[in-house]
Design a protein around this motif. Structure first.
Motif, PDB file in Angstrom:
ATOM      1  N   CYS A  11      52.189  39.151   2.064  1.00 56.35           N
ATOM      2  CA  CYS A  11      53.616  39.117   1.739  1.00 56.35           C
ATOM      3  C   CYS A  11      54.081  40.487   1.287  1.00 56.35           C
ATOM      4  N   CYS A  12      55.339  40.770   1.489  1.00 53.53           N
ATOM      5  CA  CYS A  12      55.922  42.019   1.013  1.00 53.53           C
ATOM      6  C   CYS A  12      55.905  42.008  -0.515  1.00 53.53           C
ATOM      7  N   ALA A  13      55.389  43.080  -1.126  1.00 51.25           N
ATOM      8  CA  ALA A  13      55.277  43.138  -2.587  1.00 51.25           C
ATOM      9  C   ALA A  13      56.626  43.206  -3.277  1.00 51.25           C
ATOM     10  N   ALA A  14      57.672  43.580  -2.544  1.00 55.57           N
ATOM     11  CA  ALA A  14      59.001  43.710  -3.145  1.00 55.57           C
ATOM     12  C   ALA A  14      59.834  42.444  -3.000  1.00 55.57           C
ATOM     13  N   CYS A  15      60.006  41.980  -1.754  1.00 55.55           N
ATOM     14  CA  CYS A  15      60.894  40.837  -1.525  1.00 55.55           C
ATOM     15  C   CYS A  15      60.160  39.519  -1.310  1.00 55.55           C
ATOM     16  N   GLY A  16      58.828  39.586  -1.096  1.00 57.12           N
ATOM     17  CA  GLY A  16      58.028  38.381  -0.961  1.00 57.12           C
ATOM     18  C   GLY A  16      58.017  37.765   0.418  1.00 57.12           C
ATOM     19  N   ILE A  17      58.698  38.379   1.383  1.00 56.44           N
ATOM     20  CA  ILE A  17      58.726  37.814   2.732  1.00 56.44           C
ATOM     21  C   ILE A  17      57.337  37.855   3.345  1.00 56.44           C
ATOM     22  N   LYS A  18      56.986  36.771   4.079  1.00 59.12           N
ATOM     23  CA  LYS A  18      55.669  36.700   4.680  1.00 59.12           C
ATOM     24  C   LYS A  18      55.634  37.440   6.018  1.00 59.12           C
ATOM     25  N   GLN A  19      54.431  37.876   6.372  1.00 59.69           N
ATOM     26  CA  GLN A  19      54.262  38.531   7.667  1.00 59.69           C
ATOM     27  C   GLN A  19      54.311  37.471   8.768  1.00 59.69           C
ATOM     28  N   LEU A  20      55.221  37.658   9.695  1.00 59.00           N
ATOM     29  CA  LEU A  20      55.364  36.760  10.833  1.00 59.00           C
ATOM     30  C   LEU A  20      55.295  37.577  12.109  1.00 59.00           C
ATOM     31  N   ASP A  21      55.422  36.890  13.250  1.00 54.80           N
ATOM     32  CA  ASP A  21      55.335  37.596  14.532  1.00 54.80           C
ATOM     33  C   ASP A  21      56.394  38.689  14.656  1.00 54.80           C
ATOM     34  N   ASN A  22      57.556  38.434  14.113  1.00 55.51           N
ATOM     35  CA  ASN A  22      58.641  39.418  14.232  1.00 55.51           C
ATOM     36  C   ASN A  22      58.795  40.290  12.981  1.00 55.51           C
ATOM     37  N   HIS A  32      47.177  51.732  -0.421  1.00 56.57           N
ATOM     38  CA  HIS A  32      46.796  50.623   0.461  1.00 56.57           C
ATOM     39  C   HIS A  32      46.544  49.311  -0.287  1.00 56.57           C
ATOM     40  N   LEU A  33      47.042  49.214  -1.518  1.00 59.03           N
ATOM     41  CA  LEU A  33      46.811  47.994  -2.301  1.00 59.03           C
ATOM     42  C   LEU A  33      47.810  46.893  -1.973  1.00 59.03           C
ATOM     43  N   VAL A  34      49.029  47.265  -1.665  1.00 60.37           N
ATOM     44  CA  VAL A  34      50.079  46.282  -1.395  1.00 60.37           C
ATOM     45  C   VAL A  34      50.743  46.590  -0.060  1.00 60.37           C
ATOM     46  N   LYS A  35      51.548  45.606   0.413  1.00 61.40           N
ATOM     47  CA  LYS A  35      52.225  45.751   1.703  1.00 61.40           C
ATOM     48  C   LYS A  35      53.732  45.635   1.531  1.00 61.40           C
ATOM     49  N   TYR A  36      54.458  46.243   2.458  1.00 60.79           N
ATOM     50  CA  TYR A  36      55.924  46.188   2.430  1.00 60.79           C
ATOM     51  C   TYR A  36      56.450  45.912   3.841  1.00 60.79           C
ATOM     52  N   CYS A  37      57.622  45.264   3.866  1.00 60.92           N
ATOM     53  CA  CYS A  37      58.232  44.957   5.157  1.00 60.92           C
ATOM     54  C   CYS A  37      59.144  46.083   5.625  1.00 60.92           C
ATOM     55  N   SER A  38      59.508  46.987   4.704  1.00 63.16           N
ATOM     56  CA  SER A  38      60.415  48.078   5.070  1.00 63.16           C
ATOM     57  C   SER A  38      60.279  49.230   4.078  1.00 63.16           C
ATOM     58  N   VAL A  39      60.793  50.381   4.474  1.00 61.69           N
ATOM     59  CA  VAL A  39      60.801  51.552   3.594  1.00 61.69           C
ATOM     60  C   VAL A  39      61.675  51.279   2.376  1.00 61.69           C
ATOM     61  N   GLU A  40      62.764  50.563   2.595  1.00 56.87           N
ATOM     62  CA  GLU A  40      63.674  50.232   1.503  1.00 56.87           C
ATOM     63  C   GLU A  40      62.968  49.401   0.437  1.00 56.87           C
ATOM     64  N   GLN A  42      59.791  49.342  -0.156  1.00 57.37           N
ATOM     65  CA  GLN A  42      58.805  50.198  -0.809  1.00 57.37           C
ATOM     66  C   GLN A  42      59.464  51.060  -1.888  1.00 57.37           C
ATOM     67  N   LYS A  43      60.650  51.591  -1.603  1.00 62.90           N
ATOM     68  CA  LYS A  43      61.378  52.401  -2.576  1.00 62.90           C
ATOM     69  C   LYS A  43      61.814  51.549  -3.769  1.00 62.90           C
ATOM     70  N   ASN A  44      62.288  50.343  -3.503  1.00 63.76           N
ATOM     71  CA  ASN A  44      62.758  49.459  -4.567  1.00 63.76           C
ATOM     72  C   ASN A  44      61.627  49.019  -5.502  1.00 63.76           C
ATOM     73  N   HIS A  45      60.407  48.956  -4.943  1.00 65.80           N
ATOM     74  CA  HIS A  45      59.260  48.462  -5.711  1.00 65.80           C
ATOM     75  C   HIS A  45      58.478  49.598  -6.372  1.00 65.80           C
ATOM     76  N   ARG A  46      58.903  50.825  -6.148  1.00 68.09           N
ATOM     77  CA  ARG A  46      58.143  51.981  -6.619  1.00 68.09           C
ATOM     78  C   ARG A  46      57.932  51.973  -8.133  1.00 68.09           C
ATOM     79  N   LYS A  47      58.948  51.629  -8.880  1.00 72.09           N
ATOM     80  CA  LYS A  47      58.860  51.670 -10.337  1.00 72.09           C
ATOM     81  C   LYS A  47      57.787  50.717 -10.857  1.00 72.09           C
ATOM     82  N   GLN A  48      57.725  49.506 -10.297  1.00 73.13           N
ATOM     83  CA  GLN A  48      56.739  48.524 -10.731  1.00 73.13           C
ATOM     84  C   GLN A  48      55.324  48.889 -10.270  1.00 73.13           C
ATOM     85  N   HIS A  49      55.232  49.528  -9.115  1.00 72.17           N
ATOM     86  CA  HIS A  49      53.934  49.785  -8.495  1.00 72.17           C
ATOM     87  C   HIS A  49      53.350  51.150  -8.857  1.00 72.17           C
TER      88      HIS A  49
END
Length: 298
Positions: A11-22, A32-40, A42-49
């Motif tokens: 799941c995306c560490a920021a928004c929680g969306i699951k990895q799907l085909d699309n 490489h500890l967490v995953k993100y669905c977008s650059v946005e 990743q930027k939003n989650h930077r402070k926590q991570h």
């Protein structure tokens, strides 16, 4: 990894969306500890991570830094394929091709040329040796202009020797960016000891680490000295053990000194002594012994 951890990893560490085909998730490029669905995201989650990311980056850096290098930064002689000595005085640099050749192969080639009464040629590229210092300098300049890494580093070192520090920094930085261990070490020494530039311990450590990762034992030794000054004694010993295992005498001397002080364990010193001798023995060959004997008889 538990089922919960496995699900979180997908799941995306920021928004929680699951990895799907699309929706394809990408790892944090640094840890490489967490995953993100977008650059946005990743930027939003930077402070926590940020804290966790920096910690993991430091761990990965240490894993790379303290990995025993397969060989020294000089590698093997391109003629006999025996490891080159870390003592630069036991190798010769050919100005025609910019390649370091061990004294054994250089001496054997000289004897072959003398027996055949032919003009001396480089044992690697088979081109005639320079007949004068001026010709050797012209050859070196051709290599330099062609972007030869060794030639660039040599020019940087020469500039440093004559105190042309601006030129030295320019050329050594260029060589370091090309991955040269010696250039990294030279830059580190300039920053660490104030050679022509303002002292900057952070930059010195960075370049020493880059050089050490690439197999430079001098840089490794200096990292140990720096660690000891900062009371990181276990870290210092680790560096010196690796440097000693590459045949670096000063590191073995320091380990011996600290053993008598009670800081280094007997088994660690014994292991370092054996590895040090093995490293030296690995650079020996009949041709090199013959060359050394011939040099002493001159």
């Amino acid at each position: 990894m538990s089922a919960v951890d496995d699900e979180a990893d997908m799941c995306c560490a920021a928004c929680g969306i699951k990895q799907l085909d699309n929706i394809k998730l990408k790892n944090c490029t640094a840890c490489h500890l967490v995953k993100y669905c977008s650059v946005e995201c990743q930027k939003n989650h930077r402070k926590q991570h940020k804290k966790e990311c920096k910690k993991r980056m430091a761990e990965l850096r240490d894993e790379l830094l303290f990995k025993q290098p397969e060989s020294s930064h000089f590698g093997d002689c391109p003629i006999c394929f025996v490891p080159l000595s870390i003592d630069i005085n036991k190798s010769a640099l050919s100005s025609c091709c910019g390649v370091f050749i061990c004294d054994g192969c250089s001496y054997a080639n000289q004897m072959k040329d003398a027996r055949s009464k032919r003009d001396p040629v480089c044992p690697f590229c088979r081109q005639p040796y320079a007949s004068s210092n001026a010709e050797a300098e012209r050859n070196a300049m051709k290599l330099f202009k062609a972007g030869n890494l060794t030639a660039i580093r040599q020019k940087g070192c020469e500039a440093k020797i004559v105190h042309n520090y601006g030129r030295a920094m320019e050329l050594l930085t260029k060589a370091a960016n090309m991955g040269d261990a010696v250039a990294h070490c030279e830059l580190a020494n300039m920053y660490g000891f104030g050679g022509g530039v303002e002292k900057d311990t952070k930059k010195a450590v960075y370049h020493w680490e880059e050089a050490a990762i690439r197999g430079n034992p001098e840089a490794r030794f200096n990292l140990g000295v720096n660690a000891a000054r900062n009371s990181k004694f276990d870290r210092a010993v680790k560096h010196w053990i690796i440097a000693a295992s590459q045949g670096y005498d000063l590191a073995l001397e320091k380990l011996t000194e600290w053993y008598h002080m009670g800081t280094v364990r007997k088994e660690d010193l014994t292991s370092a002594l054996r590895a040090h001798q093995a490293a030296i023995d690995s650079t020996k060959s009949p041709q090199r012994e013959e060359a050394a004997t011939a040099d002493r008889s001159c």
